[in-house]
Design an enzyme around this catalytic site. Structure first.
Site, PDB file in Angstrom:
ATOM      1  N   ASP A 180       5.603  -1.609   4.840  1.00 25.87           N
ATOM      2  CA  ASP A 180       4.840  -0.620   4.064  1.00 25.87           C
ATOM      3  C   ASP A 180       3.968  -1.304   3.012  1.00 25.87           C
ATOM      4  OD1 ASP A 180       4.029   1.973   3.520  1.00 25.87           O
ATOM      5  OD2 ASP A 180       5.566   2.304   2.009  1.00 25.87           O
ATOM      6  N   LEU A 181       3.316  -2.373   3.399  1.00 25.81           N
ATOM      7  CA  LEU A 181       2.412  -3.055   2.464  1.00 25.81           C
ATOM      8  C   LEU A 181       1.172  -2.208   2.231  1.00 25.81           C
ATOM      9  CD1 LEU A 181       2.448  -6.842   3.474  1.00 25.81           C
ATOM     10  CD2 LEU A 181       3.269  -5.813   1.363  1.00 25.81           C
TER      11      LEU A 181
END
Length: 777
Positions: free
Chosen positions: A125-126
């Protein structure tokens, strides 16, 4: 937001951070030493990966935020990390950044991603919100928020499809997890830093999904050629050909690594129409032709929604279906005949169910997937949490998935995938739980002790038809159904969560809830579920009862205040009442003495004592009789205080005098103590006439008038004292209901126990309820 109790004792909430996640709440807190920290509290139904927690402290990278503490409190996981006062990367991106700054950030993030991947952690989930700015000059960044991170034991797995869509890799649409996902996200972040524009700005979620699944990301708007090369390498659609740490390091060193792109994917179209598959052998789908059944299975899982409609949306008349049938006929596997005849052409199966059978036949070694989501026993408990949050983006999918698994009995089909055999046991246990729950629900809804609002939270579930409105509450959304699925998939963890969720404190104020809690043994998860389901109604009723008690307390306090003020005024007039009692008693003394003198004159002449001696003797008796009467009135006056005169013996006499005529009205006013001219003349006149008549009657009636008078005075005194006692008792009885200190019931007591009555709400001993696992609930 309030922290769980055990955390609230150690940390104080300063504020909620402006960036909140779908799975957690982010709070700025302060510890006992005054240090400001960031606390991430996972929402119910979401849990951090314990393997990730175990590995994070050992990373030691300056570009990964240090996690100071992890744990679980109040049934919710939490993380405590360092606080970056400069905010996240989004605060720097108010426009395109210069190439030098972008290069510095890329180098730091690459080192942070490498540290995570070396430890076997994929962030998943960058995005700019998950990259903190730890310093501004020079700029320094660190990766944070590991709520969706996973520890991989192999290079590629399939997991929950949770992600931030704008920064998600194409393969994440099917839940595929590999380190390549994080490098794609880095590419999207670099593209945004270089252009100053967020990806897919203004597009709907459906449009974003379609773009990710069918077309490459354009990079022409990246002006700097070196940054454009970096973005092209990181945004390669094929995760096997996408740049990783080695290529990014080479780029940072001034080299120009090769960018390998699939020509068809890069163009997004081929001859024959937009998105059409190139000609040749194989099954056309999603702009490609597939000859390998396993590759096709993965492609169908990644594009599930499109594949179901494409292949089966038009039934056997569709061109895509005919192409699939022709392609299957070329595969040397006789089991394809059963696949086609039993499943793919069945009118009783939905398009999604047909696709599931097809994928299982194509590659049974895949992890089980349905509707594009992985379905393993550890994934099932999260569906109930998603179903109970209508605002969550995956809420609708979770509800559809749960209903489909139940209505079409798909867990048995999913159990045919490699390593998913446990799903068959889960399905059997799930159906037993549903049957037992419905029986328990029917019994609980029949109990008079439960209010209608509580019964409405105990729905029938798993029914083929919608329950009759007004008779059985519907399970919509299917929270109960999916909770029972979680209980079947992970019984120990779900039962433990139900125990933690039970707030037994409401039983103090809500008797029906106390009865329900008392009957819920810790080893009976269905009864615990009933307690958790009705808990909101118990909380609302407890709050209502609390408000009623507070209102009653305020009212009782107001009554007490008025009563105290009234008592104060009454007692202030006590001395005046005593003086009046003595004053009003003096005419009685005068009456007895005058009568004694007359009697002595009429009867004492023929005795040895003579008139004077008789008068002395009668006078002593008269004084004693008056003393008794005066003492009785003084006692009553001291007790009644300011209320003495309205309840005194003079009230009756004054009313009689007032009724005798207008001329006697002044006498009544004087004797009642009411305003007016206070004169003793009418009083003396009346009693003088009455006294004279009485004496004449006595003297004429008997020569022993003196003895008779001597008996009349003490008798009258005793009668007066008794009458005074009766008046005092009546006065106390009349004022008792208004006395808040002597009321018949405690004003703070709550409503009556709704379970009281001729029968126990449980129906007596536990012999009348439905059986569950050999016991009555």
């Amino acid at each position: 937001m309030r922290l769980p109790e055990e955390l609230g004792e150690r940390f104080a909430v300063v504020a909620e951070l402006p960036v909140q996640g779908a799975e957690s709440d982010l709070l700025l807190v302060r510890d006992g030493g005054g240090r400001e920290l960031v606390m991430k509290v996972f929402r119910r139904g979401y849990h951090a990966d314990r393997d990730v927690w175990a590995k994070l402290p050992s990373l030691g990278s300056p570009h990964v935020v240090r996690i100071l503490e992890t744990g679980s409190a109040g049934g919710r996981d939490y993380e405590v990390s360092e606080y970056a006062e400069h905010g996240n990367l989004r605060t720097l991106m108010d426009g395109p950044l210069d190439a030098g700054t972008v290069g510095e950030v890329v180098g730091q993030l690459a080192e942070g991603i490498k540290a995570l991947h070396d430890a076997g952690i994929v962030h998943r989930d960058l995005k700019p919100e998950n990259i903190l700015v730890t310093a501004r000059e020079p700029v320094a960044t660190a990766i944070t928020d590991f709520g969706l991170s996973r520890v991989l034991e192999q290079s590629v797995v399939f997991a929950s499809s949770s992600r931030t869509l704008a920064y998600a890799a194409p393969e994440s649409l099917s839940g595929q997890v590999s380190p390549a996902r994080d490098w794609w996200s880095l590419g999207m972040i670099v593209r945004e830093m270089a252009t100053g524009r967020p990806p897919f700005l203004g597009l709907s979620e459906t449009a974003v999904v379609d773009h990710l699944a069918t077309r490459p990301m354009p990079v022409d708007d990246v002006a700097d050629p070196r940054l454009r090369l970096l973005v092209r390498g990181l945004l390669t659609r094929d995760p096997r050909r996408r740049w990783s740490y080695a290529q990014v390091s080479a780029w940072l060193g001034g080299e120009s690594p090769e960018v390998v792109e699939d020509a068809a994917a890069a163009s997004g179209a081929v001859p024959g129409g937009p998105g059409a598959a190139p000609g040749g052998a194989g099954l056309p789908f999603d702009g490609r032709r597939f000859t390998d059944r396993r590759e096709l299975a993965r492609a169908l899982v990644e594009r599930w929604d499109r594949a179901a409609v494409y292949l089966f949306g038009r039934g056997e008349s569709g061109e895509a279906w005919r192409a699939l049938r022709d392609w299957l006929a070329e595969i040397p596997d006789d089991s394809r005949i059963e696949l086609v005849d039993r499943y793919l052409t069945s009118p009783d199966l939905t398009a999604d169910a047909k696709l599931l059978h097809l994928v299982r036949w194509l590659d049974p070694d895949l992890p089980p997937h349905y509707l594009g989501r992985r379905v393993l026993p550890e994934d099932l408990p999260g569906l109930a949490a998603l179903a109970s949050e209508p605002g969550h983006p995956d809420h609708r999918t979770a509800c559809l998935l749960g209903k489909s698994l139940w209505d079409e009995r798909l867990l048995g089909v999913l159990a045919g995938f490699e390593g998913a055999h446990e799903l068959a046991r889960v399905d059997d246990q799930w159906r037993r739980h549903v049957a037992a729950w419905n029986e328990l629900g029917r019994w609980l809804r029949s109990q008079d002790a439960l209010p209608l609002s509580a019964k409405a939270r105990l729905p029938e579930t798993g029914a083929a038809e919608t329950p009759v409105a007004g008779q059985v509450p519907p399970d919509e959304p299917p929270v109960v159904l999916l909770t029972l699925l979680a209980l079947a998939a992970r019984p120990a963890e779900t039962a433990s969560a139900l125990k933690r969720a039970v707030a037994r404190r409401y039983g103090e104020d809500v008797p029906w809830f106390a009865w329900l809690v008392d009957g819920a043994a810790d080893d009976d998860p269905l009864r615990l579920l009933a307690v958790v389901r009705t808990q909101p109604e118990a909380a609302a009723e407890a709050q209502a009862r609390l408000r009623d008690r507070r209102t009653e307390e305020i009212r009782a306090e107001e009554i007490r205040r008025h009563w105290d003020e009234r008592e104060r005024l009454r007692l202030e007039k006590r001395d005046a009442s005593v003086r009046r009692a003595v004053g009003w008693s003096l005419p009685i003394l005068a009456f007895w003495l005058a009568g004694s003198w007359v009697i002595a004159q009429l009867s004492g002449g023929g005795t040895k004592l003579g008139p004077s001696g008789w008068f002395v003797m009668l006078g002593v008796v008269a004084v004693l009789a008056w003393a008794v009467q005066c003492a009785a009135e003084v006692f009553v006056a001291r007790a009644q205080g300011g209320e003495y005169l309205p309840h005194g013996p003079w009230a009756l006499l004054s009313r009689a005098l007032s009724a005798s005529g207008r001329g006697m009205n002044k006498v009544g006013q004087v004797m009642r103590g009411t305003p007016g001219k206070r004169s003793f003349v009418p009083f003396a006149l009346v009693f003088g006439v009455m006294f004279a008549l009485l004496l004449i009657a006595l003297a004429a009636a008997t020569p022993a008038g003196g003895l008779l008078w001597m008996l009349v005075m003490p008798a009258a005194a005793v009668a007066h004292a008794v009458a005074a006692g009766i008046r005092l008792h009546r006065w106390r009885t009349a004022r008792a209901p208004a006395d808040p200190t002597r009321g018949p019931a405690d004003p703070t007591s709550g409503p009556a126990d709704p379970t009281s009555g001729p029968a126990d709400p449980a129906g007596g001993p536990e012999t009348h309820g439905p059986l569950f696992d050999g016991r009555t609930p």
